[in-house]
Design a protein around this motif. Structure first.
Motif, PDB file in Angstrom:
ATOM      1  N   SER A 174       0.803  -1.226   0.000  1.00 33.91           N
ATOM      2  CA  SER A 174       0.000   0.000   0.000  1.00 33.91           C
ATOM      3  C   SER A 174       0.830   1.268   0.000  1.00 33.91           C
ATOM      4  O   SER A 174       0.326   2.337  -0.375  1.00 33.91           O
ATOM      5  N   PRO A 185       1.086   3.257  -3.673  1.00 32.97           N
ATOM      6  CA  PRO A 185      -0.021   4.137  -4.084  1.00 32.97           C
ATOM      7  C   PRO A 185      -0.268   5.272  -3.091  1.00 32.97           C
ATOM      8  O   PRO A 185      -0.626   6.384  -3.493  1.00 32.97           O
ATOM      9  N   PRO A 212      -6.822   7.283  -7.306  1.00 32.02           N
ATOM     10  CA  PRO A 212      -5.722   7.135  -8.267  1.00 32.02           C
ATOM     11  C   PRO A 212      -6.042   7.790  -9.604  1.00 32.02           C
ATOM     12  O   PRO A 212      -7.193   7.777 -10.058  1.00 32.02           O
ATOM     13  N   ARG A 214      -2.492   4.252 -11.871  1.00 27.52           N
ATOM     14  CA  ARG A 214      -3.084   2.938 -12.169  1.00 27.52           C
ATOM     15  C   ARG A 214      -2.152   2.121 -13.080  1.00 27.52           C
ATOM     16  O   ARG A 214      -2.023   0.910 -12.909  1.00 27.52           O
ATOM     17  N   TRP A 228       0.791   1.038 -10.889  1.00 31.06           N
ATOM     18  CA  TRP A 228       0.323   0.071  -9.907  1.00 31.06           C
ATOM     19  C   TRP A 228       0.094  -1.306 -10.551  1.00 31.06           C
ATOM     20  O   TRP A 228       0.468  -2.337  -9.987  1.00 31.06           O
ATOM     21  N   LEU A 235     -11.345   3.571  -1.854  1.00 34.02           N
ATOM     22  CA  LEU A 235     -10.380   3.307  -2.911  1.00 34.02           C
ATOM     23  C   LEU A 235     -10.598   1.935  -3.548  1.00 34.02           C
ATOM     24  O   LEU A 235     -10.980   0.985  -2.868  1.00 34.02           O
ATOM     25  N   LEU A 261      -8.153  -0.513  -5.448  1.00 31.33           N
ATOM     26  CA  LEU A 261      -6.774  -0.763  -5.838  1.00 31.33           C
ATOM     27  C   LEU A 261      -6.566  -2.183  -6.344  1.00 31.33           C
ATOM     28  O   LEU A 261      -5.449  -2.690  -6.344  1.00 31.33           O
TER      29      LEU A 261
END
Length: 341
Positions: A247, A250, A262, A267, A270, A337, A339
């Protein structure tokens, strides 16, 4: 006229920055090689100095700052790095002193501080998508190689208390935080710690680097022409949760860009980062992925607490009152979020 030879008992130092020639002398004395160049890289959580020996080898000396969280974690850090380096993992290996000590202790006006020496990590911070993928792959290598680490234990366990609970104590000492704002943060911390307690049994545990924000590793090309990532600054390492170590990347991007969700650039990075982690043998379960928003918030609380715990060194401007109030909106947004990648 004041006698400069006598110390004023009312003059108390909270943090001293050592001159570069002092660091060069200490390293030469305790590590047994001539230092030709030494300069201060940065002051911050610790003070870091770049050194070059007579044969051209580059090193980094870290002078650990006294932290409110307790004693230095340097014995664990150095032993873990030696373990990882012995397995061929990309880390900035430690350099023990001539007498075999992992670090030396130096008496400063504010108290004893530790000095440790590491090999310099060649290269630059990751920038391209391929480099983010390589960074993720190397993090997976670190987690795997650390599974059988059996050296000195870490002083830190990266749990709810370490990541969020300590922050309350630091905020309570902030001279500008009123009772209402402190109570709001108290409720936030308790909610997140309770959420972690309810989820932690299903989460993957690893030896965390603890500060994997993308600026604590370099990417370089080795002598064979292969690209490799090298991690450094393991002073926040300890046993914890995989979702936390993931984590931090990000969180760092959104924090620096002042984002509540994001953007496309994050993105992309990630996605490549996680792909690299999985390609390196790391597994990210559905529960780990679902916990990422929680750990982004816990990371933000940890970072906030690191600044609030250094008011004596950095001042209240590092955690101003208006900023503290605005972060409550950020925490609320980060609860939602997404993710998954």
């Amino acid at each position: 006229m004041t006698d400069s030879k006598n110390n004023d008992p009312d003059l108390v130092s909270t943090h001293t920055t050592a001159a570069t020639h002092s660091v060069a002398r200490w390293v030469a004395r305790h590590h047994g090689f001539e230092v030709q160049q030494c300069h201060l890289i940065r002051r911050g959580l610790n003070d870091n100095y770049a050194l070059r020996s007579a044969d051209g080898t580059r090193y980094v000396a870290r002078l650990y700052s006294i932290r409110p969280r307790g004693g230095f974690n340097v014995d664990f850090e150095v032993a873990l790095l030696a373990h990882l380096a012995a397995k061929g993992v990309g880390v900035a290996a430690p350099v023990v002193a001539a007498d075999g000590r992992a670090h030396i202790q130096l008496q400063f006006p504010e108290g004893l501080r530790a000095l440790a020496l590491f090999h310099h990590a060649e290269g630059t911070t990751p920038d391209t998508l391929d480099e983010y993928e390589l960074t993720g792959r190397t993090l997976a290598n670190i987690h795997e190689a650390a599974r059988d680490y059996a050296g000195p234990p870490s002083r830190y366990t990266l749990d709810g208390h370490h990541l969020a609970g300590r922050t309350l104590g630091y905020l309570e000492s902030h001279p500008e935080v009123d009772a209402a704002l402190f109570d709001t943060y108290r409720r936030l911390v308790h909610e997140l710690v309770d959420e972690l307690a309810a989820a932690e049994q299903g989460l993957t545990r690893v030896v965390c680097h603890g500060d994997t924000h993308g600026f604590n590793n370099h990417v370089n090309t080795d002598e064979s022409g292969a690209r490799r990532a090298v991690f450094f600054d393991f002073d926040d390492a300890g046993p914890g949760f995989l979702a936390y170590d993931l984590s931090v990347l990000p969180w760092s991007y959104m924090f620096r860009k002042n984002l509540k969700e994001p953007d496309d650039a994050l993105r992309e990075r990630w996605t490549h980062y996680l792909h690299g982690y999985r390609a390196g043998g790391g597994e990210v379960s559905e529960r780990d992925a679902a916990a990422l928003p929680l750990f982004v918030q816990l990371r933000h609380l940890w970072n906030l607490g690191e600044a609030a715990g250094r008011l004596h060194h950095w001042g209240t401007n590092s955690v101003p009152l208006d900023w503290l109030r605005k972060q409550l909106e950020v925490f609320e947004a980060w609860k939602r979020l997404d993710l998954r990648a």
